[in-house]
Scaffold this active site. Structure first.
Site, short mmCIF file in Angstrom:
data_model
loop_
_atom_site.label_atom_id
_atom_site.label_comp_id
_atom_site.label_asym_id
_atom_site.label_seq_id
_atom_site.Cartn_x
_atom_site.Cartn_y
_atom_site.Cartn_z
N ASP A 17 28.81 26.05 39.51
CA ASP A 17 27.81 26.86 40.60
C ASP A 17 26.68 26.18 40.84
O ASP A 17 26.20 25.33 40.26
CB ASP A 17 27.43 28.12 39.76
CG ASP A 17 26.83 29.24 40.63
OD1 ASP A 17 27.13 29.40 41.91
OD2 ASP A 17 25.96 30.04 40.15
N ASN A 65 34.76 35.52 45.94
CA ASN A 65 34.68 34.62 46.79
C ASN A 65 34.90 34.75 48.14
O ASN A 65 34.49 34.31 49.27
CB ASN A 65 34.63 33.12 46.54
CG ASN A 65 33.85 32.61 45.22
OD1 ASN A 65 34.24 31.92 44.69
ND2 ASN A 65 32.36 33.14 45.30
C1 IPE Z 1 31.22 31.78 40.44
O1 IPE Z 1 30.15 31.57 41.27
C2 IPE Z 1 32.30 31.28 41.11
C3 IPE Z 1 32.77 29.97 41.15
C4 IPE Z 1 32.01 29.16 40.74
C5 IPE Z 1 33.88 29.62 41.75
P1 IPE Z 1 29.35 32.45 42.34
O2 IPE Z 1 28.28 31.91 42.79
O3 IPE Z 1 30.44 33.07 43.05
O4 IPE Z 1 29.08 33.76 41.05
P2 IPE Z 1 27.89 34.95 41.35
O5 IPE Z 1 28.29 35.55 42.68
O6 IPE Z 1 26.66 34.13 41.43
O7 IPE Z 1 28.14 35.81 40.27
C1 IPE Z 2 29.61 27.51 43.66
O1 IPE Z 2 28.36 27.26 44.54
C2 IPE Z 2 31.02 27.08 44.43
C3 IPE Z 2 31.59 28.37 44.82
C4 IPE Z 2 31.52 29.45 44.53
C5 IPE Z 2 32.97 28.04 45.31
P1 IPE Z 2 27.95 28.42 45.30
O2 IPE Z 2 28.34 28.22 46.54
O3 IPE Z 2 28.01 29.56 44.45
O4 IPE Z 2 26.39 27.93 45.12
P2 IPE Z 2 25.17 28.79 44.95
O5 IPE Z 2 25.24 29.72 43.91
O6 IPE Z 2 24.98 29.77 46.29
O7 IPE Z 2 23.71 27.96 44.88
MG MG Z 3 26.77 30.59 43.27
#
Ligand code: IPE
Ligand code: IPE
Ligand code: MG
Length: 241
Positions: A17, A65
């Site tokens: 993340d 996602n």
């Molecule tokens: C979790 O991260 C999913 C992945 C890293 C693939 P998210 O960014 O989707 O999680 P939330 O929305 O902060 O809970």
């Molecule tokens: C995690 O990074 C990757 C996926 C969820 C695919 P994010 O895209 O959630 O990054 P933040 O949390 O918005 O910084």
């Molecule tokens: Mg995220």
């Protein structure tokens, strides 16, 4: 207890993340963060393999996602596909076996093919297992297991009275994986976001403030050092030392 004793976890899972925030901090498009995240994943897999970890799970795309803008979803699908094709040789050099946790429906055909062909091409590798979680949700996984179990009961192959935790474990996407010992979450958020809900029953959590694209082998060492100091009781009492 000697303070330098290091215990290598068998199964390390990572919520990759913070890609978006990493990019936004630099005035870049979120997609650039995902692109960098791919190299962090490579560093992590190498480091875990070097340290003798048996199995790693990487959360690459969750069932939630799909709610993101279409352009970001498409970029992620293309990135994961490209990474699989580009890393195949390295996976084989390191004897890594790829497995996939996640729903088979709804993904672009090219990504599904890349996943399946990498699984096939690495099936004979006997080293570390890389469990890539794509289109993955813990609740969907458990619901899918329940569905399969119900079908077996209906077909008379299974007695409903015999359904036990082991029955659920045996019907997960990749039943042979050991339970998660250490769950790492970069980006500072204190939540599991529907990741490996069944498998993390007794996992130790390690949250780090740095974003995933900044992940280095040293972060894994710090997480393992911290993990080594934890006392895992599994509901029992601490062992005499
Ligand atoms: C979790 O991260 C999913 C992945 C890293 C693939 P998210 O960014 O989707 O999680 P939330 O929305 O902060 O809970
Ligand atoms: C995690 O990074 C990757 C996926 C969820 C695919 P994010 O895209 O959630 O990054 P933040 O949390 O918005 O910084
Ligand atoms: Mg995220």
């Amino acid at each position: 207890m000697g303070d330098a004793e290091i215990i290598i976890p068998r199964h390390v899972a990572v919520v990759m993340d913070g890609n978006g925030r990493w990019a936004e901090e630099r005035g870049l498009d979120r997609t650039e963060g995902h692109r960098e995240g791919r190299y962090a994943a490579r560093r992590f897999v190498r480091a875990a393999d070097d340290r003798g970890v048996e199995c790693v799970s990487l959360y690459a795309f969750s069932t939630e996602n799909w709610a993101r803008p279409e352009t970001e979803v498409e970029a992620l699908m293309t990135l994961i596909e490209g990474a699989l094709l580009a890393e195949l040789e390295e996976l084989c050099q390191h004897d890594v076996r790829l497995v996939w946790s996640g729903g088979r429906e709804g993904l672009p055909g090219a990504l599904r093919r890349a996943l399946n062909s990498t699984i096939e091409a690495t099936a004979g590798n006997a080293g570390m297992v890389l469990n890539l979680c794509v289109n993955y949700g813990g609740q969907a996984e458990i619901a899918e297991a329940a569905k399969q179990i119900a079908q077996k009961v209906r077909a008379g192959e299974l007695d409903a009275d015999e359904v036990a935790p082991e029955t659920i474990s045996a019907h997960l996407y990749v039943p042979e994986l050991p339970p998660v010992d250490l769950l790492i979450r970069p980006g500072g958020d204190l939540r599991v976001s529907n990741f490996l809900l069944w498998q993390i029953a007794y996992a130790e959590f390690y949250v780090m403030e740095d974003f995933w694209p900044d992940f280095q082998a040293e972060h894994l060492d710090a997480a393992i050092a911290d993990y080594s100091r934890r006392r895992r009781r599994f509901g029992g009492l601490p062992l005499e030392e």
